[in-house]
Structures are given as C-alpha cells and as structure tokens.
Motif scaffolding. Structure first.
Motif, PDB file in Angstrom:
ATOM      1  N   HIS A  51      -4.369 -24.977 -14.840  1.00  0.00           N
ATOM      2  CA  HIS A  51      -5.005 -24.092 -13.859  1.00  0.00           C
ATOM      3  C   HIS A  51      -4.685 -22.629 -14.172  1.00  0.00           C
ATOM      4  N   HIS A  52      -3.442 -22.364 -14.543  1.00  0.00           N
ATOM      5  CA  HIS A  52      -3.052 -20.991 -14.874  1.00  0.00           C
ATOM      6  C   HIS A  52      -3.934 -20.440 -15.998  1.00  0.00           C
ATOM      7  N   PHE A  53      -4.201 -21.256 -17.011  1.00  0.00           N
ATOM      8  CA  PHE A  53      -5.050 -20.790 -18.110  1.00  0.00           C
ATOM      9  C   PHE A  53      -6.484 -20.547 -17.649  1.00  0.00           C
ATOM     10  N   PHE A  54      -7.060 -21.478 -16.899  1.00  0.00           N
ATOM     11  CA  PHE A  54      -8.469 -21.321 -16.521  1.00  0.00           C
ATOM     12  C   PHE A  54      -8.680 -20.169 -15.535  1.00  0.00           C
ATOM     13  N   TYR A  55      -7.656 -19.795 -14.782  1.00  0.00           N
ATOM     14  CA  TYR A  55      -7.728 -18.599 -13.941  1.00  0.00           C
ATOM     15  C   TYR A  55      -7.502 -17.313 -14.741  1.00  0.00           C
ATOM     16  N   HIS A  56      -6.935 -17.420 -15.911  1.00  0.00           N
ATOM     17  CA  HIS A  56      -6.447 -16.250 -16.642  1.00  0.00           C
ATOM     18  C   HIS A  56      -7.602 -15.437 -17.233  1.00  0.00           C
ATOM     19  N   ALA A  61     -17.637 -20.776  -8.113  1.00  0.00           N
ATOM     20  CA  ALA A  61     -16.794 -21.462  -9.096  1.00  0.00           C
ATOM     21  C   ALA A  61     -15.316 -21.200  -8.822  1.00  0.00           C
ATOM     22  N   TYR A  62     -14.992 -19.974  -8.471  1.00  0.00           N
ATOM     23  CA  TYR A  62     -13.611 -19.624  -8.108  1.00  0.00           C
ATOM     24  C   TYR A  62     -13.151 -20.446  -6.908  1.00  0.00           C
ATOM     25  N   SER A  63     -14.015 -20.571  -5.917  1.00  0.00           N
ATOM     26  CA  SER A  63     -13.698 -21.384  -4.744  1.00  0.00           C
ATOM     27  C   SER A  63     -13.506 -22.847  -5.131  1.00  0.00           C
ATOM     28  N   ALA A  64     -14.354 -23.350  -6.026  1.00  0.00           N
ATOM     29  CA  ALA A  64     -14.242 -24.747  -6.457  1.00  0.00           C
ATOM     30  C   ALA A  64     -12.966 -24.986  -7.257  1.00  0.00           C
ATOM     31  N   GLN A  65     -12.549 -23.990  -8.052  1.00  0.00           N
ATOM     32  CA  GLN A  65     -11.292 -24.131  -8.791  1.00  0.00           C
ATOM     33  C   GLN A  65     -10.113 -24.248  -7.823  1.00  0.00           C
ATOM     34  N   ILE A  66     -10.120 -23.431  -6.785  1.00  0.00           N
ATOM     35  CA  ILE A  66      -9.064 -23.502  -5.770  1.00  0.00           C
ATOM     36  C   ILE A  66      -9.121 -24.844  -5.041  1.00  0.00           C
ATOM     37  N   TYR A  67     -10.329 -25.283  -4.723  1.00  0.00           N
ATOM     38  CA  TYR A  67     -10.514 -26.564  -4.024  1.00  0.00           C
ATOM     39  C   TYR A  67      -9.885 -27.706  -4.815  1.00  0.00           C
ATOM     40  N   THR A  68     -10.239 -27.821  -6.091  1.00  0.00           N
ATOM     41  CA  THR A  68      -9.727 -28.954  -6.864  1.00  0.00           C
ATOM     42  C   THR A  68      -8.242 -28.794  -7.169  1.00  0.00           C
ATOM     43  N   GLN A  69      -7.776 -27.558  -7.277  1.00  0.00           N
ATOM     44  CA  GLN A  69      -6.351 -27.316  -7.517  1.00  0.00           C
ATOM     45  C   GLN A  69      -5.495 -27.962  -6.430  1.00  0.00           C
ATOM     46  N   VAL A 115       0.260 -22.416  -8.204  1.00  0.00           N
ATOM     47  CA  VAL A 115      -0.343 -21.516  -9.192  1.00  0.00           C
ATOM     48  C   VAL A 115      -1.213 -20.499  -8.459  1.00  0.00           C
ATOM     49  N   GLU A 116      -1.028 -19.236  -8.809  1.00  0.00           N
ATOM     50  CA  GLU A 116      -1.779 -18.171  -8.138  1.00  0.00           C
ATOM     51  C   GLU A 116      -3.226 -18.136  -8.629  1.00  0.00           C
ATOM     52  N   PRO A 117      -4.201 -18.281  -7.732  1.00  0.00           N
ATOM     53  CA  PRO A 117      -5.606 -18.148  -8.145  1.00  0.00           C
ATOM     54  C   PRO A 117      -5.923 -16.717  -8.574  1.00  0.00           C
ATOM     55  N   ARG A 118      -6.754 -16.601  -9.591  1.00  0.00           N
ATOM     56  CA  ARG A 118      -7.198 -15.289 -10.076  1.00  0.00           C
ATOM     57  C   ARG A 118      -8.674 -15.384 -10.441  1.00  0.00           C
ATOM     58  N   ARG A 119      -9.388 -14.291 -10.201  1.00  0.00           N
ATOM     59  CA  ARG A 119     -10.786 -14.217 -10.638  1.00  0.00           C
ATOM     60  C   ARG A 119     -10.782 -13.844 -12.119  1.00  0.00           C
ATOM     61  N   GLU A 176      -2.307 -18.897 -29.013  1.00  0.00           N
ATOM     62  CA  GLU A 176      -2.562 -17.991 -27.894  1.00  0.00           C
ATOM     63  C   GLU A 176      -2.794 -18.738 -26.584  1.00  0.00           C
ATOM     64  N   ILE A 177      -3.533 -19.843 -26.627  1.00  0.00           N
ATOM     65  CA  ILE A 177      -3.717 -20.630 -25.404  1.00  0.00           C
ATOM     66  C   ILE A 177      -2.385 -21.241 -24.979  1.00  0.00           C
ATOM     67  N   GLY A 178      -1.637 -21.746 -25.959  1.00  0.00           N
ATOM     68  CA  GLY A 178      -0.333 -22.326 -25.647  1.00  0.00           C
ATOM     69  C   GLY A 178       0.622 -21.317 -25.034  1.00  0.00           C
ATOM     70  N   ALA A 179       0.564 -20.074 -25.496  1.00  0.00           N
ATOM     71  CA  ALA A 179       1.438 -19.035 -24.942  1.00  0.00           C
ATOM     72  C   ALA A 179       1.083 -18.743 -23.488  1.00  0.00           C
ATOM     73  N   ILE A 180      -0.213 -18.680 -23.181  1.00  0.00           N
ATOM     74  CA  ILE A 180      -0.630 -18.457 -21.790  1.00  0.00           C
ATOM     75  C   ILE A 180      -0.183 -19.622 -20.914  1.00  0.00           C
ATOM     76  N   ALA A 181      -0.333 -20.846 -21.427  1.00  0.00           N
ATOM     77  CA  ALA A 181       0.063 -22.030 -20.658  1.00  0.00           C
ATOM     78  C   ALA A 181       1.550 -22.029 -20.336  1.00  0.00           C
ATOM     79  N   ARG A 182       2.332 -21.313 -21.133  1.00  0.00           N
ATOM     80  CA  ARG A 182       3.788 -21.282 -20.938  1.00  0.00           C
ATOM     81  C   ARG A 182       4.272 -19.994 -20.281  1.00  0.00           C
ATOM     82  N   GLU A 183       3.351 -19.228 -19.729  1.00  0.00           N
ATOM     83  CA  GLU A 183       3.754 -18.034 -18.980  1.00  0.00           C
ATOM     84  C   GLU A 183       4.419 -18.397 -17.657  1.00  0.00           C
ATOM     85  N   ILE A 184       4.142 -19.585 -17.157  1.00  0.00           N
ATOM     86  CA  ILE A 184       4.755 -20.028 -15.901  1.00  0.00           C
ATOM     87  C   ILE A 184       5.782 -21.115 -16.214  1.00  0.00           C
TER      88      ILE A 184
END
Length: 387
Positions: free
Chosen positions: A132-137, A281-289, A379-383, A362-370
C-alpha cells in the motif's frame, strides 16, 4: 450487466426483501436522476457482489464513487462474473478498446502487458503494508504507472494488496502440516500469467503449471495439480477452500487485484471528470486497505488457527506460517539479491521499459521506507498523482 438489486446488495450486505427493494429503488433513482455525459463499459473478471463480500477489493465502491463524484455525468456499465472478459483477457479487451475499464489481477494481466511483471519479483514487498505504501507513493507514477500508460495503454488506478502463498489440494489432507519448501519439492503448482511468479516457483524447486484461474478449482479437486499459488482471499471467494487442505503462507510475491482504464478512454474525459476518477481510485485504495485486512482474518480465516466462524475454520483448512529461518532459505534460492543470474535478463528488460530506472532496487527501497512490522491499516494514504 449487473442488476441494480445486485449493486444494492453489494453496497449494504445482507438485506431483508423489503429492504433490498427499497435500496434498489434508491440506487436506481440516484444513478438515473440525469442523463450521463459519458457511459463507460467496465469488464470485471469475476468480482460479483458476492465475491466482493469475501475479498474486499473495492470494485463496486470504485464505481459508486465515480458516479457520485461526477453527479451521474459519468455512468459505469459494470459487467461482472465473466460476462465480457476473464482474468487473462480483460486487459487485452481494454487495450483493444472493447471495454473502457477493467479489473483482474495484475499477475494474470502480465501475460499481455508484461510491464506488470515489475512488481512481481519474489520478496520485493516485505508486507502488505509496504505494498500500500508503494501504490500511494508519488514515485509509483514514474516507476510503475507511467510505463504502463506509455507502453501498454493502461491507466492504472488502484489495487487491493495481498502476498501470495501456496495452497495444497486434498492429496495433502492426511499428511503432516508442511513447514518447509523441501517437503513439497517437485509439486505441480498452478501459476498465473506472471512470468516472474513462474520463475520464482521453479527456483524454489517446484513445478509451475500454467492453469487458467477459472480451471484451478477443478485442477485442485481432481488432483491434476498439487496446489496453487494465489492469495488467501481468492481461495476463499472462489470456493476453493473445500478442496484446499493446507495454506502455506509464505508471502513470496504480490497478489494485486486492480482497476485500470484504457488510456484513451481516460484521456477523453474532461479534466474535472479525470480528477473525479482519481479521487474515486484514492477512496477505493483506502477502502480496500482497511476492509480487506479485516476480511482476511474474519471472513477468510488467515490466522495460524483460523478465526472462529471463518471460511477456513468451517472447511478445516490448516494454516502454516513458515518460520523466519525457512523464509530466509527460500529467499536464498529465488530472490535477485541472493541468486541474481536468473533475473538478469528480466531486470534489464524492465529497466529499459521504465526509461532507465533500476526498478527492482528502487521499488524495493520505497517498500522498505516503513518498518516491516507496520500494520497495514496504519499506512498513511497519499494522493500519488500529487508530489
């Protein structure tokens, strides 16, 4: 086309007959209060209201949000249950312009749109929270969304997030609970359209067998395959639990059931309506999260001892979470860090398609930011389309 009554049931859960009729009437009146400016055809590979009551992937929430945020100016014709496309060909029909929007797993979609493979490296994501962190990023635009748009004509919007395990059929019912990958060496495992997933299974010492999702249940039942790689929620919603004896929760690569537009269909929308789709889509991401995290435990039963009253508790599915030591042994066989040579060609190809990024790193690094133990719901939602 999905009926208004079905849509209402999907919105509200169980209803009495009078309540269902009233909800259907209310939904109908709201959706058809005015003539739409645009009607979009949405092919959903399965994802009926009943399925979405088990796996909370949010497709109907997404539809309702689009229609509500545009005051009915954008209307969605939601074609579920395989009416117009299936897991493997929804993406093709979207690319061809037969449908405007589709939902399927990105892994099955990768067979026709191979850049989807970029999120399928084994153990790229350490947790559902990291996904989720990556897809919000905001960097998901440059690393994932933009290449899909430019290379495959797909406007990726949001996705549910699980990690795939191995689900063994009835021939394993009378055997001890599996706790090591070597205990199932050579097993025939149903694989998706993801080239990366098949490669990872082979490196683990398993025998990946390409089987269409729609044929997997019969394959498990007949013993044609020993097991399947998929997500826990999919096992539950597809009615596979009665023929799954053991759930091996090894979390080895992404399981992402997503929604995406045909690029041209999205770009034809007015800027105001494009923004409404992104907000939906942002709302749906939060919903499924939030909702799917609860569903995995309370509905599916994905816990060491399945949750009381869950599908897996009722069907007697035994659940095995491999030890950290065993997961490290699996990583030693199949990850690009530990075993780089088998992945070199794919990494070079995907990096080229991305415009020169080291996508895996690069994707792996973002995934490991948290932190790895971050709860998914925290996980904090972000647009993602705003920096």
């Amino acid at each position: 086309m999905m009926s208004t009554a079905m849509a209402a049931a999907g919105m509200t859960g169980a209803l009495t007959v009078p309540g269902l009729a009233q909800a259907a009437k209310s939904t109908y009146e709201r959706r058809f209060a005015s003539e739409p400016e645009v009607t979009l055809k949405y092919g959903a590979a399965g994802y009926t209201p009943a399925i979405l009551n088990t796996e909370k992937a949010g497709m109907l929430h997404f539809v309702r949000e689009i229609e509500a945020r545009t005051d009915g100016a954008v209307r969605i014709e939601y074609l579920d249950g395989g009416q117009i496309c299936n897991q493997l060909d929804c993406v093709k029909k979207t690319q061809q312009g037969i449908i405007d929007v589709f939902s399927a797993s990105t892994q099955n979609s990768a067979a026709s749109a191979p850049y989807y493979n970029v999120i399928d490296f084994p153990y790229l994501f350490p947790s559902r929270a990291s996904m989720h962190h990556f897809f919000y990023h905001p960097k998901s635009e440059e690393l994932f969304r933009k290449p899909l748009r430019e290379r495959h004509g797909i406007e990726f919007l949001y996705t549910h997030c699980e990690l795939r395990g191995l689900y063994l059929g009835l021939k394993w019912d009378d055997k001890p609970l599996v706790t090591s990958i070597d205990e199932i060496a050579g097993a025939k495992i149903r694989a998706t359209g993801s080239q990366m997933g098949r490669k990872a299974l082979g490196l683990m010492g398993l025998n990946p067998v390409p089987v269409a999702w729609e044929e997997t249940l019969e394959g498990l039942k007949s013993g044609l395959i020993d097991g399947a790689e998929t997500g826990a929620g999919a096992v539950a919603y597809a009615g596979m639990s009665p023929v799954v004896s053991q759930a091996l929760e090894i979390g080895f690569f992404a399981n992402t059931e997503h929604a995406a537009f045909n690029r041209a269909s999205f770009e034809k929308l007015s800027p105001k309506h494009q923004d409404a789709v992104l907000e939906a889509a942002y709302s749906a991401q939060i919903y499924t999260q939030g909702m799917n995290e609860a569903a995995l435990i309370q509905i599916t039963g994905r816990t060491p001892t399945p949750y009381p009253g869950s599908i897996w508790e009722k069907e007697g599915v035994r659940v095995s979470f491999f030890s950290d030591e065993e997961i490290d042994r699996i990583k030693g066989r199949c990850t690009p860090e530990a075993n780089p040579e088998p992945w070199a060609e794919w990494r070079e190809r995907l990096n080229g398609w991305s415009g020169g990024h080291d996508t895996y790193a690069e994707i792996g690094a973002i995934a490991r930011e948290i932190p790895e133990d971050t709860l998914t719901v925290n996980v904090e939602p972000r647009r993602w389309w705003r920096s």
